[in-house]
Design a protein around this motif. Structure first.
Motif, PDB file in Angstrom:
ATOM      1  N   ARG A   1       0.808  -1.229   0.000  1.00 56.46           N
ATOM      2  CA  ARG A   1       0.000   0.000   0.000  1.00 56.46           C
ATOM      3  C   ARG A   1       0.833   1.268   0.000  1.00 56.46           C
ATOM      4  N   PRO A   2       0.489   2.328  -0.615  1.00 54.19           N
ATOM      5  CA  PRO A   2      -0.808   2.578  -1.251  1.00 54.19           C
ATOM      6  C   PRO A   2      -0.904   1.965  -2.637  1.00 54.19           C
ATOM      7  N   ILE A   3      -2.114   1.884  -3.140  1.00 52.34           N
ATOM      8  CA  ILE A   3      -2.366   1.311  -4.469  1.00 52.34           C
ATOM      9  C   ILE A   3      -1.841   2.230  -5.556  1.00 52.34           C
ATOM     10  N   CYS A   4      -1.360   1.648  -6.635  1.00 47.71           N
ATOM     11  CA  CYS A   4      -0.894   2.407  -7.799  1.00 47.71           C
ATOM     12  C   CYS A   4      -1.924   2.275  -8.905  1.00 47.71           C
ATOM     13  N   TYR A   5      -2.286   3.370  -9.524  1.00 42.84           N
ATOM     14  CA  TYR A   5      -3.190   3.349 -10.672  1.00 42.84           C
ATOM     15  C   TYR A   5      -2.399   3.669 -11.920  1.00 42.84           C
ATOM     16  N   GLN A   6      -2.603   2.904 -12.972  1.00 43.80           N
ATOM     17  CA  GLN A   6      -1.895   3.121 -14.228  1.00 43.80           C
ATOM     18  C   GLN A   6      -2.908   3.234 -15.357  1.00 43.80           C
ATOM     19  N   GLY A   7      -2.734   4.228 -16.224  1.00 44.52           N
ATOM     20  CA  GLY A   7      -3.594   4.373 -17.380  1.00 44.52           C
ATOM     21  C   GLY A   7      -4.969   4.917 -17.084  1.00 44.52           C
ATOM     22  N   ARG A   8      -5.095   5.653 -16.006  1.00 35.34           N
ATOM     23  CA  ARG A   8      -6.418   6.195 -15.607  1.00 35.34           C
ATOM     24  C   ARG A   8      -6.331   7.676 -15.507  1.00 35.34           C
TER      25      ARG A   8
END
Length: 89
Positions: free
Chosen positions: A82-89
């Motif tokens: 954690r924390p979460i990774c966001y890709q392509g958003r």
């Protein structure tokens, strides 16, 4: 899908494919999925790299600019706590 996602063990990545409407309509499912993965990828494919002890690159320059972690292998697990990774958003 909720039952499937709830049975997932921890994963390095998960890919979510859909247009903006489909993604917005499935936010509850996506929120549940984010707790099972280290990287949530939207409309893209993951690298396919396995997290295993025999996979490694890193170490001193020029292999890596940061010797405290690696992007592959079992050491990579530390990058996805954690924390979460966001890709392509």
């Amino acid at each position: 899908m909720f039952q499937f996602v709830s049975q997932l063990e921890g994963q390095l990545t998960a890919s979510v494919h859909g247009n903006e409407l489909a993604i917005s309509r499935n936010q509850a499912l996506i929120e549940r999925l984010q707790y099972a993965v280290g990287r949530l990828i939207f409309n893209q494919m993951p690298t396919g790299v396995e997290v295993c002890c025999s996979m490694n690159h890193g170490g001193p320059f020029p292999s890596s600019s940061d010797v405290r972690s690696t992007s592959v292998g079992s050491g990579a697990l530390l990058r996805f706590v954690r924390p979460i990774c966001y890709q392509g958003r």
